[in-house]
Design a protein around this motif. Sequence first.
Motif, PDB file in Angstrom:
ATOM      1  N   ALA A 163      -3.606   5.545   1.957  1.00  0.00           N
ATOM      2  CA  ALA A 163      -4.412   4.255   1.655  1.00  0.00           C
ATOM      3  C   ALA A 163      -5.475   4.214   1.068  1.00  0.00           C
ATOM      4  O   ALA A 163      -6.408   5.274   1.192  1.00  0.00           O
ATOM      5  N   SER A 190      -1.790   0.489  -0.308  1.00  0.00           N
ATOM      6  CA  SER A 190      -1.060   1.878   0.446  1.00  0.00           C
ATOM      7  C   SER A 190       0.078   2.112  -0.789  1.00  0.00           C
ATOM      8  O   SER A 190       0.719   0.986  -1.283  1.00  0.00           O
ATOM      9  N   ALA A 205       0.119  -1.001   4.379  1.00  0.00           N
ATOM     10  CA  ALA A 205      -1.001  -1.607   3.946  1.00  0.00           C
ATOM     11  C   ALA A 205      -0.997  -3.235   4.811  1.00  0.00           C
ATOM     12  O   ALA A 205      -2.048  -3.782   5.630  1.00  0.00           O
TER      13      ALA A 205
END
Length: 518
Positions: free
Chosen positions: A58, A125, A161
């Motif tokens: 991330a 991500s 994400a």
Amino acid sequence: MENSDTKVTSSSPPPLLPPVVREEPELKKLKMSTTTSDDEECTTTTGTKKRYKRRKIAIFFAYCGVGYQGMQKNPGAKTIEGDLEEALFVSGAVPEQDRGIPKRYDWARSARTDKGVSAVGQVVSGRFYIDPPGLVDRLNSNLSPQIRIFGYKRVTASFNAKKFCDRRRYVYLIPVFALDPSSHRDRESVLASVGSENELVKCVDCSERGRKVPGLVGKHNTGLEAMDTCISSEENPAPNSGVAEDFGVSLNETDVDHLNKKSSSEGEIPAESLNSELESVVPSHCEVAHMNGGSMDDSSFVGKENVNEEEETIKGSGFCYGEKERERFNRILKYYVGTHNFHNFTTRTKAEDPAAKRFIISFDANTVVTVEGIEFVKCEVVGQSFMLHQIRKMMGLAVAIMRNCAPESLVEKALQKDVNINVPTAPEVGLYLDECFFASYNHKWKDSHEELSMKAYEKEAEDFKMKYIYSHIASTEKKDGAVALWLHSLNHRNYPDLRIVNEEGVTDNKRDEPEVIS
């Protein structure tokens, strides 16, 4: 023969089993090699091939949205995502065969921001090559200074994400003067109020010419400087008939002729004389402060931040964001809290669409931030997710109510499924994504993975926010008057729906306000 054949057959499987077992994992690995394999070849800058592993990470970063058409990648448009994807490739995080194909490295973003909107705590991500060390530095060296990578953290293979983000916090900085019902009004309202007991502050250049007076959101000067500031914050024109022209509403033809005669007969008019001549037509210090959202006492503020301490804020006896104003504004914003149908606060989403239902966790405006001499109210909204233009429209209606252009009851009506209302959209410049939260993920994986939060990057994020985002918001207001110009559109001619009345049939907050000429 049958028996011997049977014996041979029964004894043959053992030597044949090992080859079959060895081939199976190799086939699986080849199938996944171009998408989510953890072990692939990566060509270095020297041309030699090294075997690195892709890692699911991330990435935390910030950006100033000026000059970009939003976060999400869009063919033919300059976007944050487009620049970031290219930087990931150039930095060696994405292989050649995956360039421009984000699906192949599990790309996901926590939030989509509109055109011109900035972010301090954005998160994306994907599976990237994070070796050799120095990926963050390589990324930043291949990005514009207005996009900064703070760092990255290893996450689980299933992390996304967007899906794993529980809530998002946005901040909108609205100038204090925007909440003053008397400042930056439309031309009809200003003219209608002239000569009455409730005469509005004359935002002359705005009202007459449809553009803002730069000085009205700058520092407060006295005497001749105060008049010059109302005309321009960059140039100080000579005090002649040209000065009088810029005061279209304040100066009538007699005033202009009088000044022209004095100018031609006496040459340049002394500052003292000009001040005396214009005393009755140039807004007083109080009126200028009124237009700027000046205040006498800030002790009642719940919070106050001084971004540029060397800049003196405007002081006067006019409008200020005091305790009374703060309570009213927060009361208006609280209408949005909870689960509602926000179909009137976005575009292209029908009331029947399940996507129109959104949950707002909190919405408050308790802090005043001073940036380059301009006071802003810091409005923070936290929600699970937001639709296109939703926050800007929520702010637009709230500001319209604060300026007495609409009743408070209109918010509740706008949130009804069977009501269609045209809601004003506040400018994009004051909005930015402050942080994305991953509470559920952090709780579930706290024993095996790092916490996903901005804690480790707070200092860098604050520095970036002050240098790029806050300064951009203030300078844009001084130069272009984005909010000042937008305020002139908040009238019943442009937004007839703002006239909607409450249950008693009487529009709220219409006292002390002249009727707008349609």
